[in-house]
Motif scaffolding. Structure first.
Motif, PDB file in Angstrom:
ATOM      1  N   LEU A   1       1.685  -1.370  -0.680  1.00 39.53           N
ATOM      2  CA  LEU A   1       0.072  -0.088  -0.172  1.00 39.53           C
ATOM      3  C   LEU A   1       0.687   1.108  -0.222  1.00 39.53           C
ATOM      4  O   LEU A   1       1.886   1.317   0.700  1.00 39.53           O
ATOM      5  N   ARG A   2       0.712   1.863  -0.635  1.00 37.86           N
ATOM      6  CA  ARG A   2       0.994   3.614  -0.525  1.00 37.86           C
ATOM      7  C   ARG A   2      -0.082   4.456  -0.304  1.00 37.86           C
ATOM      8  O   ARG A   2      -1.257   4.299  -0.125  1.00 37.86           O
ATOM      9  N   VAL A   3      -0.235   6.074  -0.341  1.00 37.90           N
ATOM     10  CA  VAL A   3      -0.304   7.069  -0.498  1.00 37.90           C
ATOM     11  C   VAL A   3       0.176   8.091  -1.940  1.00 37.90           C
ATOM     12  O   VAL A   3       1.403   7.796  -2.490  1.00 37.90           O
TER      13      VAL A   3
ATOM     14  N   MET B   1       5.214   9.498  -3.878  1.00 33.50           N
ATOM     15  CA  MET B   1       4.088   8.564  -3.347  1.00 33.50           C
ATOM     16  C   MET B   1       4.628   8.027  -2.088  1.00 33.50           C
ATOM     17  O   MET B   1       5.879   8.718  -1.878  1.00 33.50           O
ATOM     18  N   ILE B   2       4.328   7.878  -0.987  1.00 33.41           N
ATOM     19  CA  ILE B   2       4.553   7.184   0.194  1.00 33.41           C
ATOM     20  C   ILE B   2       4.417   5.902   0.399  1.00 33.41           C
ATOM     21  O   ILE B   2       3.536   5.406  -0.192  1.00 33.41           O
TER      22      ILE B   2
ATOM     23  N   GLY C   1       0.060  17.465  -6.810  1.00 36.83           N
ATOM     24  CA  GLY C   1      -0.223  18.104  -5.410  1.00 36.83           C
ATOM     25  C   GLY C   1      -1.909  17.453  -5.342  1.00 36.83           C
ATOM     26  O   GLY C   1      -2.159  18.072  -3.855  1.00 36.83           O
TER      27      GLY C   1
ATOM     28  N   TYR D   1      -6.949   4.358  -8.360  1.00 33.22           N
ATOM     29  CA  TYR D   1      -6.177   3.983  -9.019  1.00 33.22           C
ATOM     30  C   TYR D   1      -6.072   3.555 -10.988  1.00 33.22           C
ATOM     31  O   TYR D   1      -5.488   3.352 -11.458  1.00 33.22           O
TER      32      TYR D   1
ATOM     33  N   PRO E   1      -7.030   8.689  -4.306  1.00 27.51           N
ATOM     34  CA  PRO E   1      -7.411   7.504  -3.381  1.00 27.51           C
ATOM     35  C   PRO E   1      -7.903   6.529  -4.450  1.00 27.51           C
ATOM     36  O   PRO E   1      -7.077   6.066  -5.091  1.00 27.51           O
ATOM     37  N   SER E   2      -7.345   5.097  -2.987  1.00 25.64           N
ATOM     38  CA  SER E   2      -6.457   4.407  -3.781  1.00 25.64           C
ATOM     39  C   SER E   2      -7.683   3.852  -4.177  1.00 25.64           C
ATOM     40  O   SER E   2      -7.695   2.311  -5.137  1.00 25.64           O
TER      41      SER E   2
ATOM     42  N   LEU F   1      -4.559  14.724  -4.086  1.00 25.27           N
ATOM     43  CA  LEU F   1      -4.027  12.763  -3.574  1.00 25.27           C
ATOM     44  C   LEU F   1      -4.794  12.372  -4.055  1.00 25.27           C
ATOM     45  O   LEU F   1      -6.471  12.557  -4.907  1.00 25.27           O
TER      46      LEU F   1
ATOM     47  N   LYS G   1       0.020  11.148  -4.818  1.00 24.73           N
ATOM     48  CA  LYS G   1      -0.367  12.666  -5.724  1.00 24.73           C
ATOM     49  C   LYS G   1      -0.025  12.667  -6.607  1.00 24.73           C
ATOM     50  O   LYS G   1       0.760  12.337  -6.738  1.00 24.73           O
TER      51      LYS G   1
END
Lengths: 196, 67
Positions: B32-34, B60-61, B39, B47, B43-44, B41, B36
């Protein structure tokens, strides 16, 4: 330069939200309380277990208590000036905006990757502008220099190594958990000190 | 197309890619990741329906369990 009193007076005005009161959340909350952040809003639905004591800021005589209640007790032992708002609730997409509205910054201190993703996405979407300080990658031991802080943008920060995960029969250990929790607290202080 | 992925230039042999396609090409090992894009976001749940184009900035986080 500011002195201790001026720093505490500044930090006393702010509210930090802490999502999760496990290894990251409990240690981060204590660091923020000692620093004088005025209000800590802490959410966690779990009870203190003996197995938590290898890394979480709780004590043997608190086993069985709600983590948020035990943490409130421990914060009161180091400062009588910190207001603690405890939410013993399981966070979801519906209750997060309500619970964390009004926070100046939010610490993501949840356990599972699914919950982390859900919290970050919900805050970024429903509470735009409130910075989130994420903890990701804190398992194992050693590799101190691989734990780092990263600013993604003005509302998103990550602390951790971003790759280590707990093993099947191994929970994270205190030293690296405390490093990441300390880094998250340090990031919160930095964000709050930069506010006018 | 060329994009910036976490401040590094990345080149893909395609004019556009869905976020899911880009993740598959990168063969990330974590779950999993976050993300943007420019700028914003993503949401998963979006995708498959969100597309990355030439010149986009992707941040990406990487999310690891443990807290």
């Amino acid at each position: 330069m500011m002195n201790d009193t001026a720093i505490r007076e500044h930090l006393a005005r702010y509210r930090a939200g802490i999502a999760g009161a496990g290894g990251l959340g409990s240690n981060c909350a204590m660091a923020l309380a000692r620093s004088g952040v005025g209000t800590l809003l802490i959410s966690d639905f779990d009870l203190v277990e003996l197995s938590n004591l290898n890394r979480q800021y709780y004590f043997m005589n608190q086993v069985g208590m709600l983590k948020v209640s035990a943490l409130k007790e421990n914060i009161a032992l180091v400062s009588d000036k910190i207001k603690v708002i405890a939410h013993p609730i399981r966070l979801d997409r519906n209750n997060i905006p309500e619970i964390f509205a009004g926070c100046d910054v939010i610490v993501e201190a949840l356990d599972s990757d699914e919950m982390k993703q859900m919290l970050i996405e919900t805050v970024q979407t429903c509470l735009p502008g409130i910075p989130v300080v994420v903890g990701s990658g804190l398992s194992g031991w050693g590799k101190s220099n691989e734990i780092r802080y990263r600013k993604v943008d003005d509302t998103l920060y990550v602390c951790g190594d971003e790759y280590s995960t707990p093993g099947e029969d191994m929970s994270p250990m205190a030293p690296r958990v405390l490093m990441v929790a300390g880094m998250q607290a340090n990031t919160v202080i930095d964000i709050l000190m930069n506010k006018p | 197309m060329k994009i910036m992925l976490n401040n590094r230039e990345e080149e893909f042999d395609a004019d556009t890619l869905s976020v899911r396609e880009m993740l598959n090409l990168k063969k990330y090992s974590f779950r999993l990741r976050v993300i943007k894009i420019n700028g914003e976001l993503i949401p998963s749940g979006q995708y498959d329906t969100t597309f990355i184009n030439d010149g986009d900035e992707v941040l990406m986080i990487y999310l690891m369990s443990g807290g």
